[in-house]
Design a protein around this motif. Sequence first.
Motif, PDB file in Angstrom:
ATOM      1  N   PRO A  97       0.941  -1.200   0.007  1.00 15.35           N
ATOM      2  CA  PRO A  97       0.088  -0.158  -0.076  1.00 15.35           C
ATOM      3  C   PRO A  97       0.741   1.326   0.056  1.00 15.35           C
ATOM      4  O   PRO A  97       1.946   1.297   0.779  1.00 15.35           O
ATOM      5  CB  PRO A  97      -0.665  -0.087   1.498  1.00 15.35           C
ATOM      6  N   TYR A 133       1.043   5.661  -0.193  1.00 13.21           N
ATOM      7  CA  TYR A 133       0.406   7.008  -0.328  1.00 13.21           C
ATOM      8  C   TYR A 133       1.414   7.943  -0.529  1.00 13.21           C
ATOM      9  O   TYR A 133       2.047   8.274   0.723  1.00 13.21           O
ATOM     10  CB  TYR A 133      -0.333   7.274   0.954  1.00 13.21           C
ATOM     11  N   GLU A 160       4.587   8.084  -1.880  1.00 11.56           N
ATOM     12  CA  GLU A 160       6.036   7.551  -1.537  1.00 11.56           C
ATOM     13  C   GLU A 160       6.771   7.549  -2.864  1.00 11.56           C
ATOM     14  O   GLU A 160       7.596   6.656  -2.960  1.00 11.56           O
ATOM     15  CB  GLU A 160       5.744   5.977  -1.127  1.00 11.56           C
ATOM     16  N   ASP A 219      -2.861   4.495  -2.904  1.00  8.59           N
ATOM     17  CA  ASP A 219      -3.964   4.905  -2.276  1.00  8.59           C
ATOM     18  C   ASP A 219      -4.320   6.351  -2.471  1.00  8.59           C
ATOM     19  O   ASP A 219      -4.323   7.287  -1.567  1.00  8.59           O
ATOM     20  CB  ASP A 219      -3.618   4.645  -0.597  1.00  8.59           C
ATOM     21  N   ASN A 241      -7.738   9.244  -1.573  1.00 11.80           N
ATOM     22  CA  ASN A 241      -7.142   8.483  -0.585  1.00 11.80           C
ATOM     23  C   ASN A 241      -8.177   7.888   0.518  1.00 11.80           C
ATOM     24  O   ASN A 241      -9.054   8.649   1.073  1.00 11.80           O
ATOM     25  CB  ASN A 241      -6.227   9.583   0.192  1.00 11.80           C
ATOM     26  N   LYS A 259      -4.927   2.961   4.468  1.00 10.55           N
ATOM     27  CA  LYS A 259      -4.175   1.682   4.518  1.00 10.55           C
ATOM     28  C   LYS A 259      -5.021   0.528   4.356  1.00 10.55           C
ATOM     29  O   LYS A 259      -4.675  -0.463   3.427  1.00 10.55           O
ATOM     30  CB  LYS A 259      -3.127   1.709   5.464  1.00 10.55           C
ATOM     31  N   ASP A 263       5.367  -2.219   4.191  1.00  7.95           N
ATOM     32  CA  ASP A 263       5.253  -0.614   3.811  1.00  7.95           C
ATOM     33  C   ASP A 263       5.859  -0.366   2.484  1.00  7.95           C
ATOM     34  O   ASP A 263       7.090  -0.867   2.163  1.00  7.95           O
ATOM     35  CB  ASP A 263       5.614   0.015   4.997  1.00  7.95           C
ATOM     36  N   ALA A 264       5.605   0.951   1.999  1.00  2.00           N
ATOM     37  CA  ALA A 264       6.475   1.462   0.678  1.00  2.00           C
ATOM     38  C   ALA A 264       7.467   2.283   1.064  1.00  2.00           C
ATOM     39  O   ALA A 264       8.394   2.659   0.272  1.00  2.00           O
ATOM     40  CB  ALA A 264       5.382   1.986  -0.056  1.00  2.00           C
ATOM     41  N   ASP A 265       7.743   2.512   2.267  1.00  2.00           N
ATOM     42  CA  ASP A 265       8.582   3.728   2.789  1.00  2.00           C
ATOM     43  C   ASP A 265       9.975   3.196   3.106  1.00  2.00           C
ATOM     44  O   ASP A 265      10.854   3.789   3.501  1.00  2.00           O
ATOM     45  CB  ASP A 265       8.057   4.412   3.909  1.00  2.00           C
ATOM     46  N   GLN A 288      10.886   1.367   5.340  1.00  2.00           N
ATOM     47  CA  GLN A 288      11.024   1.025   6.671  1.00  2.00           C
ATOM     48  C   GLN A 288      11.250  -0.628   6.974  1.00  2.00           C
ATOM     49  O   GLN A 288      11.821  -0.986   7.833  1.00  2.00           O
ATOM     50  CB  GLN A 288      10.076   1.431   7.611  1.00  2.00           C
ATOM     51  N   LYS A 320       6.081   7.651  19.448  1.00  2.57           N
ATOM     52  CA  LYS A 320       5.544   6.738  18.830  1.00  2.57           C
ATOM     53  C   LYS A 320       5.776   5.297  19.641  1.00  2.57           C
ATOM     54  O   LYS A 320       4.841   4.511  19.447  1.00  2.57           O
ATOM     55  CB  LYS A 320       5.721   6.541  17.703  1.00  2.57           C
ATOM     56  N   ARG A 342      12.850   6.141   8.196  1.00  5.57           N
ATOM     57  CA  ARG A 342      12.097   6.489   7.051  1.00  5.57           C
ATOM     58  C   ARG A 342      13.288   7.136   6.254  1.00  5.57           C
ATOM     59  O   ARG A 342      14.024   8.231   6.806  1.00  5.57           O
ATOM     60  CB  ARG A 342      10.855   7.384   7.376  1.00  5.57           C
ATOM     61  N   THR A 382       5.861  10.372   7.728  1.00  5.46           N
ATOM     62  CA  THR A 382       4.856   9.453   8.377  1.00  5.46           C
ATOM     63  C   THR A 382       3.271   9.711   7.964  1.00  5.46           C
ATOM     64  O   THR A 382       3.051  11.284   7.901  1.00  5.46           O
ATOM     65  CB  THR A 382       5.141   8.893   9.976  1.00  5.46           C
ATOM     66  N   LYS A 383       2.266   8.838   7.768  1.00 10.31           N
ATOM     67  CA  LYS A 383       0.904   9.367   7.262  1.00 10.31           C
ATOM     68  C   LYS A 383      -0.027   9.373   8.378  1.00 10.31           C
ATOM     69  O   LYS A 383      -1.016   9.526   8.258  1.00 10.31           O
ATOM     70  CB  LYS A 383       0.569   8.427   6.139  1.00 10.31           C
ATOM     71  N   ARG A 429      -3.958   7.996  15.762  1.00  4.74           N
ATOM     72  CA  ARG A 429      -3.864   6.549  15.661  1.00  4.74           C
ATOM     73  C   ARG A 429      -4.176   5.758  16.938  1.00  4.74           C
ATOM     74  O   ARG A 429      -4.870   4.691  16.928  1.00  4.74           O
ATOM     75  CB  ARG A 429      -2.418   5.959  15.098  1.00  4.74           C
TER      76      ARG A 429
END
Length: 324
Positions: free
Chosen positions: A8, A10, A12, A41, A70, A73, A93-95, A97, A131, A201, A206-207, A212
Motif C-alpha cells: 500500500p 500513499y 511515496e 491509495d 485517499n 491503508k 510498507d512502501a517507505d 522501513q 510513537k 524512514r 509518516t502518514k 492513531r
Amino acid sequence: MDISVVIPLYNEEESLPELHSWICRVIDGMGLDYEVIFVDDGSTDKSWAVVGQLARKDPLHVRGVSFRRNYGKSPALNTGFGIAQGRVVITMDADLQDSPDEIPELYRMITEEGYDLVSGYKKKRYDPLSKTIPTKLFNATARRVSGIRNLHDFNCGLKAYRSEVVKHIEIYGDMHRYIPYLAKLAGFHRIGEKVVQHHPRKYGHTKFGLDRFVNGYLDLLTLWFTGKFGKKPMHFFGLLGSLMFFLGFVAVIVVGVAKLYAMHHGSHYILVTDSPYFYISLVLMLLGSQLFLAGFIGELVVRNSQKRNEYEIASRIDIEKNTL
Ligand code: UDP
Ligand code: MG
C-alpha cells in the motif's frame, strides 16, 4: 504463482524504484515465481506515474491499482488481497522501513512450518519515542483483548499470509492494525512472529498522527464486541440491561419499604421523592430498559443481515452424485 507482495502506498514516489529492485533481487534469488502489487491509495505526488514506469520496465512482475482518492491503508490492503494470486502473500510498507531481505524466512515459515500468518516484530525500532512508548501499551492491550499472547507488534506492516487467510478476512476502516485478530476471529489460529529489521524512514514523512492510538483503541473495542456478540447482540445488551433494571427495581422497593416501615413504627420518615436513592433507581431502570431495547434492535439488524448465516467452512466431505 508462489509469492504476491502487496504494497500500500500513499505519496511515496522516492522510495518505489529502490523498493521494487530490492524485492526483485531477493525473490529472484529464491528462484520463485512472484508478483509485486502496488496499491496507490490516491497519492497526490508522482507515485502512480512511477509505478507505471516500473511496470513498463518489469511487466512480468509489476501490477498496480490506483484509487481515485485517499481511502486509507486498510482499503488499500484489502484491494491488494482481493487480486493477489500467490500461494503466499507478503505485505510491506512502501517507505523502505521494512526490509525485503526478510521475505525468504517469512516464506519458509508459512510453507514449511505451517503458519497461517506470520507477523513481523520490529524489536529495535527507528521511530520517535512519542510513537514507540504508546505502541508498547497498544500492543499489550491488543494481546489481552485478542488473546493472541505471542505477538509483540500487531501493526507491523511486514507480514506473511497463506493465501487462504487473505481471501477470508475483510479489512476495512483502520482495521489493518488488528489483522492477526481478524484472522483469529475468522478461524486461523496458527499465528507466528518473526523479529525483523526496521529502518528509519528514508524519504517523505509518516502518514499517521497520534490520533492513531485513540482510533486504534476504539477499533479494538469494536472488534472485541463484534467478534463476541456480533451475531447475538441480545446476549450483551440483554444481560447488562436486565442487571441494571433489576438493581434499580430492588433499590426502588427498598426505598419504598423503608418509608412504609418508618411510617408504621411512627419514627421520622421522608417522602420517597425526597430520597436521592429514588432517582438513582429510576435512572438505573430507565437505562436498563434502554439497553434491553438496544438488544432487540440489534437482533432485528442481525436477522435482516445477509451475513447472518455465513460461516467459515474449513473443509467438507461430499458424496459425488455420479458414482452412485
Ligand atoms: N499508507 C497508505 N494510505 C494511507 C496512509 C499510509 O497506503 O492513507 C501507506 C504508506 O504509504 C506506507 C504504509 O501505509 O506505505 C505505512 O505508512 P507510514 O509509513 O506513514 O506509517 P508508519 O510507518 O509511520 O506507521
Ligand atoms: Mg513507515
